[in-house]
Motif scaffolding. Structure first.
Motif, PDB file in Angstrom:
ATOM      1  N   ARG A  53       0.812  -1.213   0.000  1.00 41.05           N
ATOM      2  CA  ARG A  53       0.000   0.000   0.000  1.00 41.05           C
ATOM      3  C   ARG A  53       0.846   1.265   0.000  1.00 41.05           C
ATOM      4  N   LEU A  54       2.094   1.177   0.440  1.00 41.10           N
ATOM      5  CA  LEU A  54       2.921   2.370   0.590  1.00 41.10           C
ATOM      6  C   LEU A  54       4.043   2.480  -0.440  1.00 41.10           C
ATOM      7  N   ARG A  56       6.040   3.369  -3.495  1.00 35.65           N
ATOM      8  CA  ARG A  56       5.821   4.379  -4.519  1.00 35.65           C
ATOM      9  C   ARG A  56       5.943   3.756  -5.909  1.00 35.65           C
ATOM     10  N   GLN A  69       8.609   5.950   5.402  1.00 35.81           N
ATOM     11  CA  GLN A  69       7.235   6.402   5.614  1.00 35.81           C
ATOM     12  C   GLN A  69       6.677   5.898   6.949  1.00 35.81           C
ATOM     13  N   ARG A  99       1.655  14.315   4.031  1.00 39.39           N
ATOM     14  CA  ARG A  99       1.202  13.298   3.071  1.00 39.39           C
ATOM     15  C   ARG A  99       1.529  11.889   3.560  1.00 39.39           C
ATOM     16  N   VAL A 100       2.708  11.720   4.152  1.00 40.15           N
ATOM     17  CA  VAL A 100       3.108  10.392   4.628  1.00 40.15           C
ATOM     18  C   VAL A 100       2.202   9.931   5.762  1.00 40.15           C
ATOM     19  N   SER A 102      -0.828  10.811   6.370  1.00 39.07           N
ATOM     20  CA  SER A 102      -2.141  10.489   5.803  1.00 39.07           C
ATOM     21  C   SER A 102      -2.120   9.141   5.086  1.00 39.07           C
ATOM     22  N   ASP A 103      -1.064   8.879   4.316  1.00 31.27           N
ATOM     23  CA  ASP A 103      -0.972   7.613   3.577  1.00 31.27           C
ATOM     24  C   ASP A 103      -0.854   6.414   4.520  1.00 31.27           C
ATOM     25  N   VAL A 104      -0.006   6.537   5.537  1.00 29.69           N
ATOM     26  CA  VAL A 104       0.180   5.424   6.468  1.00 29.69           C
ATOM     27  C   VAL A 104      -1.096   5.194   7.288  1.00 29.69           C
ATOM     28  N   ASP A 106      -4.197   5.796   6.351  1.00 29.84           N
ATOM     29  CA  ASP A 106      -5.167   5.122   5.470  1.00 29.84           C
ATOM     30  C   ASP A 106      -4.813   3.649   5.290  1.00 29.84           C
ATOM     31  N   ALA A 107      -3.515   3.358   5.193  1.00 29.24           N
ATOM     32  CA  ALA A 107      -3.091   1.960   5.035  1.00 29.24           C
ATOM     33  C   ALA A 107      -3.411   1.151   6.291  1.00 29.24           C
TER      34      ALA A 107
END
Length: 326
Positions: A53-54, A56, A69, A99-100, A102-104, A106-107
């Motif tokens: 999911r993380l 890139r 991340q 951004r990181v 938020s991404d982590v 969500d994952a």
């Protein structure tokens, strides 16, 4: 003439490309737990869980690795500091940190059901019941329920409703855990001023139990006096006078103390967006907990049995349990 009136242009900053040096290279497990609340093996475990999911979708050498991340997000979760401070500490721009995180987050939300799930199969239900009975001799217990306040910044919308009885802004989060302190149900939809019983009445767990509960043999959950006594929720006697009532309250408090200990153990990991999943991961990895100064966290907390008026309807129901316990 117009050119003279224009403000001078700010010089453009040079772009800085950071390498892929591991954050974990020069730190031992104790230092990592103080900074990130997880040891090296557990961070590697999280990276393995979230890598699909993380990762890139690029071949650029300057792209953030999954490990970077995860470390950025864990540092933010562990410290609760500002994004700018996290960025300055780890050497990243504030926007990158935002951004990181938020991404982590969500994952982690995507995999929460792997760590927080209500027992539905017979084997899981029997394992939890046997675990509670071995610990405190209380039969047919599926879990212990309570609420905890997770501190937040004051919101701009409906701000007063988020102020809890302790005087700070929070979300009042309902949680149920098993005998090992693993969360099996989470409900985080209400402001800090909301009463525990109202949260339970509006939760999906309450609707599920009302629909599917068929009797005492299905199991019960234990709550304090903030909840109403129901066929599937047992609370202590208000003023126990008889021996069996005192034994019931003592056994009830001993059994339900697991949820108090679980909240106390994971106080340092409290972050609204990821607290529950991260706590379950930490429990599954047997992660110890330390304070920011490296000292051990006190895990034992006193358990009080608050008062609640008891309806005559459930006295016979509880007396049956008391006789079983006795």
């Amino acid at each position: 003439m117009a050119a003279l009136l224009m403000p001078p242009l700010r010089p453009r900053k040079d772009r800085v490309f950071r390498g892929t040096i591991s954050h974990l290279t020069n730190l031992n497990d104790d230092e990592l737990r103080r900074l990130y609340r997880f040891g090296k093996d557990s961070i590697a475990y999280l990276c393995n869980l979230l890598q699909d999911r993380l990762r890139r979708p690029t071949n650029k050498a300057t792209a953030l690795t999954v490990e970077q991340q995860v470390c950025i997000a864990l540092r933010y979760y562990a410290s609760g500091s500002f994004l700018q401070v996290i960025g300055d500490t780890l050497g990243y721009d504030k926007g990158t940190v935002s951004r990181v995180v938020s991404d982590v987050t969500d994952a982690l939300i995507d995999i929460k059901d792997d760590f927080v799930s209500w027992p539905t199969d017979v084997d899981s239900i029997n394992r939890i019941k046997c675990g509670f009975y071995r610990q405190s001799n209380f039969p047919n217990v599926l879990g212990c329920i309570d609420c905890t306040h997770v501190r937040i910044q004051a919101p701009s919308d409906d701000e007063p409703s988020y102020v809890n009885r302790k005087g700070y802004h929070s979300i009042n989060v309902q949680a149920v855990c098993d005998f090992e302190g693993r969360f099996t149900n989470i409900f985080a939809n209400w402001q800090g001023s909301t009463h525990d019983s109202h949260i339970f009445n509006t939760s999906t767990l309450s609707n599920y139990l009302q629909t599917n509960h068929k009797g005492l043999i299905d199991g019960v959950i234990l709550g304090d006096s903030g909840y109403a006594c129901r066929p599937y929720v047992l609370t202590p006697y208000a003023n126990p006078t008889e021996r069996h009532q005192q034994r019931f309250n003592g056994c009830h408090a001993s059994t339900r103390s697991v949820i108090e200990r679980t909240f106390g153990q994971n106080e340092a990991r409290k972050s609204l967006q990821n607290f529950w999943c991260m706590c379950s991961v930490a429990l599954s990895r047997n992660e110890p907990l330390v304070n920011d100064d490296g000292a051990g966290v006190r895990l034992d907390q006193p358990v009080q049995v608050p008062a609640l008026s008891r309806s005559a309807r459930w006295k016979k129901h509880e007396r049956t349990l008391c006789q079983i316990i006795s």
